[in-house]
Design an enzyme around this catalytic site. Sequence first.
Site, PDB file in Angstrom:
ATOM      1  CE1 TYR A   1       0.911  -0.179   4.306  1.00  0.00           C
ATOM      2  CE2 TYR A   1      -1.059  -0.458   4.842  1.00  0.00           C
ATOM      3  CZ  TYR A   1      -0.048  -0.552   5.309  1.00  0.00           C
ATOM      4  OH  TYR A   1       0.441  -0.714   6.611  1.00  0.00           O
ATOM      5  CD  GLU A   2      -0.256   5.119   2.052  1.00  0.00           C
ATOM      6  OE1 GLU A   2      -0.377   6.000   1.351  1.00  0.00           O
ATOM      7  OE2 GLU A   2      -0.968   4.940   3.373  1.00  0.00           O
ATOM      8  N   GLY A   3       1.231   3.004  -2.456  1.00  0.00           N
ATOM      9  CA  GLY A   3       2.054   2.805  -3.784  1.00  0.00           C
ATOM     10  C   GLY A   3       3.100   1.682  -3.635  1.00  0.00           C
TER      11      GLY A   3
END
Length: 594
Positions: A441-443
């Site tokens: 997550y978060e890229g």
Amino acid sequence: MAVYNAPLNDMRFILNDVFKAPEFWQNNENLAHVDMETVDMILEEMGKLSKNILLPINRSGDEEGATFEGDGVVTTPTGFKEAYKQYAESGWVGLSGNAEYGGQGFPKMVTMLTEEMVFTANQSFALYPNLTVGATLCLNAAGSEEQKQTYLEKMYNGEWAGTMCLTEPHAGTDLGIIKTKAVPNDDGSYDISGTKIFITGGEHDLTDNIIHLVLAKTPNAPEGSKGISLFVVPKFLVNADGSLGERNTLAVGSIEHKMGIKASATCVMNFDNAKGWMVGAENTGLSSMFIMMNYERVTMGLQGLGGSELAYQNAALYANDRGQGRSDTQLQSPEKPADAIIHHADVRRMLLNAKVNTEASRCFAMYVAKNLDEEKFSTDPESAKAAAARVALLTPVAKAFLTDKALEATVDCQQVFGGHGYIREWGMEQIVRDTRIAQIYEGTNGIQALDLLGRKVARNNGKYVTHFLGEIRDFVSNMQADHAIKQATLDAADTIEELTTTVLNNIGERKNEINGCAVDYMHAFGYLAYSYMFALMVEAANGKEGEFYTNKAKLADYFVGRVLPRIDAHAQMVKAGSDPMMNFDLAYFDVPAS
């Protein structure tokens, strides 16, 4: 149950000896209010809270999980609500917040250490206040004065929580194709409609209100990411006097059943003409959200560090207790049927791999944190600009390399336990499962690598890298310590310089070069960054007496001999280019029909 004792001596070493934080704070008029005595108290108190309050509900929270009752109600596991109340009342949510709106104004160099401790003790719990902190950063930077007055104080004091709502079922990395709509009303508000997925803390029972930051498109917005705007959409509308009004027309549709971080409610959120207000200017939503995202990406590196630290402490304890076989050199415990496995070189290899990661990643996170503080608080525009460039270059490394190496470390530590590492009661399999998400997550880490090589290196023809290499070479060349890390770091810098030139020369002819080489380039770059961190630590420990400082040099020896050589393998893979993976016809990847 797992054990945890906050590594406060290592944290103080990084703050005081390596980065000379008190001097840095006192030389900056915007940080002069921060003193080491207060910071010591903060670290001590967070160490106690993490160990005594958050760690005991880590395993039980994993087993119970967050629950969705089908009527829009999400309940956190037993003990979470009470722990969050204590956490909020102690002022932890607003530790870095803007003092003008009720925050405490501490710099990232302090809060990164408290965040590390929370992530170490309980990764699921950490995500609830972490998302709130990120939302306040965005509102403080891009929100109107009215929005700051309305939301920040109650978010800082923990009464209200925050989220960020980006991803949609069809739009993850490519946010330019989101479908959530924002239709303007005559009163300046907007009606927000759409579905968002993977929303951490989208619904829960920890706070009275949840303030959603939602990406959406206004009518006739430009195509792609240039047409994205940002909106603040509260779960409960807020009256003029600050009290809570009627419930907004948004609701959780379901929560995800995940591999790890099961006590963190990961929600599908449905917005049905929900009332929202634009944050910042129209069509600037993505840039506003990235104020939050960049801090969150550094924080995900801290999640990896936390998992690595917890895994190491428990594996080291187990290795000192578990008897199997005899030492290769001499009998260690003749009164027992076997020697402790800590005497076996291969067990030490696994433990030291994890220890290298925790110490280097903590130092690197602090290095990035210091630059974030320089960018935010410096009164010298040139210093702030240079710090911003370093942050831009290193943020994807802080997110991706630290979390990639953290998962390796947790797996190494699980392996120390042998079969017991695979059994729930020892706690190691949960650490592996929880830490795994930090790479996604978060890229995703592949996207972070593309950001590093594509945007931060290729787009400016390697200028950021050149400046970073110059800083490294200047420091290492002036080191007083006589240690192999000096030459090793200079060699690593040469490797990255050569790789950067190679990729920049190839991208004109090979369109897939950046995409094909980005991950290996990022890993090679990460090993250089770790080498620089060990050089900083060795120099800081040089000339100081005591085993604590001697061991810093010994760990650097291990890094030079047993870890840093991996940079050469990644360099060779970068040089091989993208052709070996793109030479296959598409039919090769067809799955035969049953």
